[in-house]
Scaffold this motif. Structure first.
Motif, PDB file in Angstrom:
ATOM      1  N   MET A   1       0.828  -1.185   0.000  1.00  0.00           N
ATOM      2  CA  MET A   1       0.000   0.000   0.000  1.00  0.00           C
ATOM      3  C   MET A   1       0.878   1.256   0.000  1.00  0.00           C
ATOM      4  O   MET A   1       1.803   1.374   0.791  1.00  0.00           O
ATOM      5  N   ARG A   2       0.587   2.155  -0.884  1.00  0.00           N
ATOM      6  CA  ARG A   2       1.372   3.384  -1.023  1.00  0.00           C
ATOM      7  C   ARG A   2       0.983   4.390   0.068  1.00  0.00           C
ATOM      8  O   ARG A   2      -0.197   4.601   0.338  1.00  0.00           O
ATOM      9  N   PRO A   3       1.972   5.030   0.694  1.00  0.00           N
ATOM     10  CA  PRO A   3       1.652   6.009   1.736  1.00  0.00           C
ATOM     11  C   PRO A   3       0.912   7.227   1.170  1.00  0.00           C
ATOM     12  O   PRO A   3       1.096   7.586   0.010  1.00  0.00           O
ATOM     13  N   ARG A   4       0.096   7.819   1.995  1.00  0.00           N
ATOM     14  CA  ARG A   4      -0.680   8.990   1.605  1.00  0.00           C
ATOM     15  C   ARG A   4       0.251  10.194   1.398  1.00  0.00           C
ATOM     16  O   ARG A   4       1.136  10.456   2.202  1.00  0.00           O
ATOM     17  N   ARG A   5       0.044  10.911   0.286  1.00  0.00           N
ATOM     18  CA  ARG A   5       0.814  12.119  -0.039  1.00  0.00           C
ATOM     19  C   ARG A   5      -0.145  13.267  -0.338  1.00  0.00           C
ATOM     20  O   ARG A   5      -1.266  13.048  -0.803  1.00  0.00           O
ATOM     21  N   LEU A   6       0.321  14.473  -0.137  1.00  0.00           N
ATOM     22  CA  LEU A   6      -0.460  15.645  -0.484  1.00  0.00           C
ATOM     23  C   LEU A   6      -0.422  15.858  -1.986  1.00  0.00           C
ATOM     24  O   LEU A   6       0.584  15.582  -2.639  1.00  0.00           O
ATOM     25  N   THR A   7      -1.509  16.388  -2.525  1.00  0.00           N
ATOM     26  CA  THR A   7      -1.555  16.705  -3.955  1.00  0.00           C
ATOM     27  C   THR A   7      -0.882  18.051  -4.193  1.00  0.00           C
ATOM     28  O   THR A   7      -0.645  18.827  -3.252  1.00  0.00           O
ATOM     29  N   ARG A   8      -0.617  18.359  -5.436  1.00  0.00           N
ATOM     30  CA  ARG A   8      -0.032  19.668  -5.782  1.00  0.00           C
ATOM     31  C   ARG A   8      -0.956  20.800  -5.331  1.00  0.00           C
ATOM     32  O   ARG A   8      -0.493  21.835  -4.852  1.00  0.00           O
ATOM     33  N   THR A   9      -2.258  20.596  -5.488  1.00  0.00           N
ATOM     34  CA  THR A   9      -3.228  21.612  -5.075  1.00  0.00           C
ATOM     35  C   THR A   9      -3.184  21.825  -3.568  1.00  0.00           C
ATOM     36  O   THR A   9      -3.193  22.969  -3.095  1.00  0.00           O
ATOM     37  N   GLN A  10      -3.112  20.756  -2.809  1.00  0.00           N
ATOM     38  CA  GLN A  10      -3.035  20.881  -1.352  1.00  0.00           C
ATOM     39  C   GLN A  10      -1.749  21.589  -0.929  1.00  0.00           C
ATOM     40  O   GLN A  10      -1.768  22.431  -0.023  1.00  0.00           O
ATOM     41  N   LEU A  11      -0.645  21.258  -1.576  1.00  0.00           N
ATOM     42  CA  LEU A  11       0.621  21.935  -1.270  1.00  0.00           C
ATOM     43  C   LEU A  11       0.542  23.423  -1.623  1.00  0.00           C
ATOM     44  O   LEU A  11       0.963  24.276  -0.842  1.00  0.00           O
ATOM     45  N   ALA A  12      -0.018  23.731  -2.791  1.00  0.00           N
ATOM     46  CA  ALA A  12      -0.152  25.133  -3.206  1.00  0.00           C
ATOM     47  C   ALA A  12      -1.030  25.898  -2.219  1.00  0.00           C
ATOM     48  O   ALA A  12      -0.715  27.042  -1.860  1.00  0.00           O
ATOM     49  N   ASP A  13      -2.114  25.292  -1.774  1.00  0.00           N
ATOM     50  CA  ASP A  13      -2.982  25.940  -0.785  1.00  0.00           C
ATOM     51  C   ASP A  13      -2.234  26.189   0.516  1.00  0.00           C
ATOM     52  O   ASP A  13      -2.369  27.244   1.130  1.00  0.00           O
TER      53      ASP A  13
ATOM     54  N   ALA B   1       6.697   7.119   4.987  1.00  0.00           N
ATOM     55  CA  ALA B   1       5.954   8.055   5.835  1.00  0.00           C
ATOM     56  C   ALA B   1       4.695   8.549   5.145  1.00  0.00           C
ATOM     57  O   ALA B   1       4.697   8.834   3.945  1.00  0.00           O
ATOM     58  N   ALA B   2       3.618   8.647   5.918  1.00  0.00           N
ATOM     59  CA  ALA B   2       2.400   9.300   5.436  1.00  0.00           C
ATOM     60  C   ALA B   2       2.616  10.804   5.559  1.00  0.00           C
ATOM     61  O   ALA B   2       3.411  11.258   6.389  1.00  0.00           O
ATOM     62  N   GLU B   3       1.907  11.569   4.737  1.00  0.00           N
ATOM     63  CA  GLU B   3       2.071  13.020   4.722  1.00  0.00           C
ATOM     64  C   GLU B   3       0.695  13.676   4.818  1.00  0.00           C
ATOM     65  O   GLU B   3      -0.245  13.258   4.159  1.00  0.00           O
ATOM     66  N   ALA B   4       0.588  14.709   5.639  1.00  0.00           N
ATOM     67  CA  ALA B   4      -0.659  15.454   5.769  1.00  0.00           C
ATOM     68  C   ALA B   4      -0.337  16.842   6.309  1.00  0.00           C
ATOM     69  O   ALA B   4       0.753  17.082   6.835  1.00  0.00           O
ATOM     70  N   VAL B   5      -1.293  17.747   6.172  1.00  0.00           N
ATOM     71  CA  VAL B   5      -1.178  19.045   6.832  1.00  0.00           C
ATOM     72  C   VAL B   5      -1.882  18.902   8.176  1.00  0.00           C
ATOM     73  O   VAL B   5      -3.069  18.631   8.239  1.00  0.00           O
ATOM     74  N   LYS B   6      -1.107  19.021   9.235  1.00  0.00           N
ATOM     75  CA  LYS B   6      -1.621  18.938  10.606  1.00  0.00           C
ATOM     76  C   LYS B   6      -0.958  20.053  11.398  1.00  0.00           C
ATOM     77  O   LYS B   6       0.228  20.330  11.216  1.00  0.00           O
ATOM     78  N   PHE B   7      -1.698  20.662  12.282  1.00  0.00           N
ATOM     79  CA  PHE B   7      -1.136  21.706  13.148  1.00  0.00           C
ATOM     80  C   PHE B   7      -0.513  22.837  12.327  1.00  0.00           C
ATOM     81  O   PHE B   7       0.509  23.388  12.698  1.00  0.00           O
ATOM     82  N   ARG B   8      -1.081  23.128  11.152  1.00  0.00           N
ATOM     83  CA  ARG B   8      -0.572  24.150  10.220  1.00  0.00           C
ATOM     84  C   ARG B   8       0.844  23.861   9.744  1.00  0.00           C
ATOM     85  O   ARG B   8       1.635  24.768   9.473  1.00  0.00           O
TER      86      ARG B   8
ATOM     87  N   LEU C   1       3.464  20.753   7.497  1.00  0.00           N
ATOM     88  CA  LEU C   1       3.549  19.493   6.760  1.00  0.00           C
ATOM     89  C   LEU C   1       4.003  18.449   7.770  1.00  0.00           C
ATOM     90  O   LEU C   1       5.066  18.589   8.377  1.00  0.00           O
ATOM     91  N   CYS C   2       3.202  17.438   7.954  1.00  0.00           N
ATOM     92  CA  CYS C   2       3.436  16.451   9.005  1.00  0.00           C
ATOM     93  C   CYS C   2       3.728  15.093   8.364  1.00  0.00           C
ATOM     94  O   CYS C   2       3.013  14.662   7.452  1.00  0.00           O
ATOM     95  N   TYR C   3       4.771  14.422   8.845  1.00  0.00           N
ATOM     96  CA  TYR C   3       5.181  13.109   8.351  1.00  0.00           C
ATOM     97  C   TYR C   3       5.121  12.140   9.515  1.00  0.00           C
ATOM     98  O   TYR C   3       5.644  12.420  10.590  1.00  0.00           O
ATOM     99  N   PHE C   4       4.467  10.975   9.285  1.00  0.00           N
ATOM    100  CA  PHE C   4       4.198  10.063  10.392  1.00  0.00           C
ATOM    101  C   PHE C   4       4.000   8.636   9.904  1.00  0.00           C
ATOM    102  O   PHE C   4       3.759   8.397   8.722  1.00  0.00           O
ATOM    103  N   HIS C   5       4.089   7.702  10.845  1.00  0.00           N
ATOM    104  CA  HIS C   5       3.763   6.306  10.577  1.00  0.00           C
ATOM    105  C   HIS C   5       2.241   6.204  10.560  1.00  0.00           C
ATOM    106  O   HIS C   5       1.592   6.455  11.581  1.00  0.00           O
ATOM    107  N   ALA C   6       1.667   5.848   9.424  1.00  0.00           N
ATOM    108  CA  ALA C   6       0.215   5.801   9.296  1.00  0.00           C
ATOM    109  C   ALA C   6      -0.423   4.748  10.207  1.00  0.00           C
ATOM    110  O   ALA C   6      -1.575   4.888  10.593  1.00  0.00           O
ATOM    111  N   ASP C   7       0.329   3.720  10.558  1.00  0.00           N
ATOM    112  CA  ASP C   7      -0.215   2.648  11.387  1.00  0.00           C
ATOM    113  C   ASP C   7      -0.043   2.896  12.886  1.00  0.00           C
ATOM    114  O   ASP C   7      -0.371   2.051  13.700  1.00  0.00           O
ATOM    115  N   ALA C   8       0.447   4.055  13.256  1.00  0.00           N
ATOM    116  CA  ALA C   8       0.776   4.339  14.655  1.00  0.00           C
ATOM    117  C   ALA C   8      -0.467   4.600  15.489  1.00  0.00           C
ATOM    118  O   ALA C   8      -1.443   5.185  15.027  1.00  0.00           O
ATOM    119  N   TYR C   9      -0.363   4.195  16.730  1.00  0.00           N
ATOM    120  CA  TYR C   9      -1.373   4.536  17.712  1.00  0.00           C
ATOM    121  C   TYR C   9      -1.322   6.053  17.888  1.00  0.00           C
ATOM    122  O   TYR C   9      -0.256   6.622  18.010  1.00  0.00           O
TER     123      TYR C   9
END
Length: 132
Positions: free
Chosen positions: A1-13, A40-47, A49-57
């Motif tokens: 399974m491929r880790p989640r990444r932000l899209t170009r639009t999300q990065l631009a925003d 690493a999974a990628e998301a915008v968290k806490f304003r 760019l956040c990188y984390f283990h997607a399977d983590a508690y």
């Protein structure tokens, strides 16, 4: 399974209020993080760019590798933050901060972002699984 990444639009925003120089530096650091920690999974968290283990508690906090934080004060720039930074080996004393767990590194320019010692810290954070 491929880790989640932000899209170009999300990065631009996310970077819409930043200067071109800050955007370039953040994207350079992002490439570095994803090269060192490709699972690493990628998301915008806490304003940030956040990188984390997607399977983590507790997800992006419990499994945090690092965050690219854009400074919003008069002092513009970036920090590379590690929520579990106090647990990381830091033989070169790069990490700053005095909180119980979180540590950070100021990233003022591309030369700092390319420092192999920073890659080593990102790699150590990727191996860390504090919830186990």
């Amino acid at each position: 399974m491929r880790p989640r990444r932000l899209t170009r639009t999300q990065l631009a925003d996310h970077f819409c209020l930043e200067s071109p120089a800050t955007r370039r530096l953040a994207l350079l650091l992002r490439r570095r993080v994803l090269r060192v920690a490709p699972a690493a999974a990628e998301a915008v968290k806490f304003r940030a760019l956040c990188y984390f283990h997607a399977d983590a508690y507790f997800g992006s906090i419990g499994g945090n590798l690092c965050m690219i934080e854009l400074l919003r004060s008069a002092k513009r720039g970036l920090t590379l933050s590690f929520i579990h930074g106090a647990l990381l080996p830091d033989p070169h004393h790069l990490l700053q901060g005095t909180s119980k767990s979180k540590r950070f590194i100021s990233i003022p320019d591309a030369q700092t972002a390319a420092d192999p010692r920073i890659s080593a810290l990102i790699g150590a954070a990727a191996k860390l699984r504090p919830w186990d």
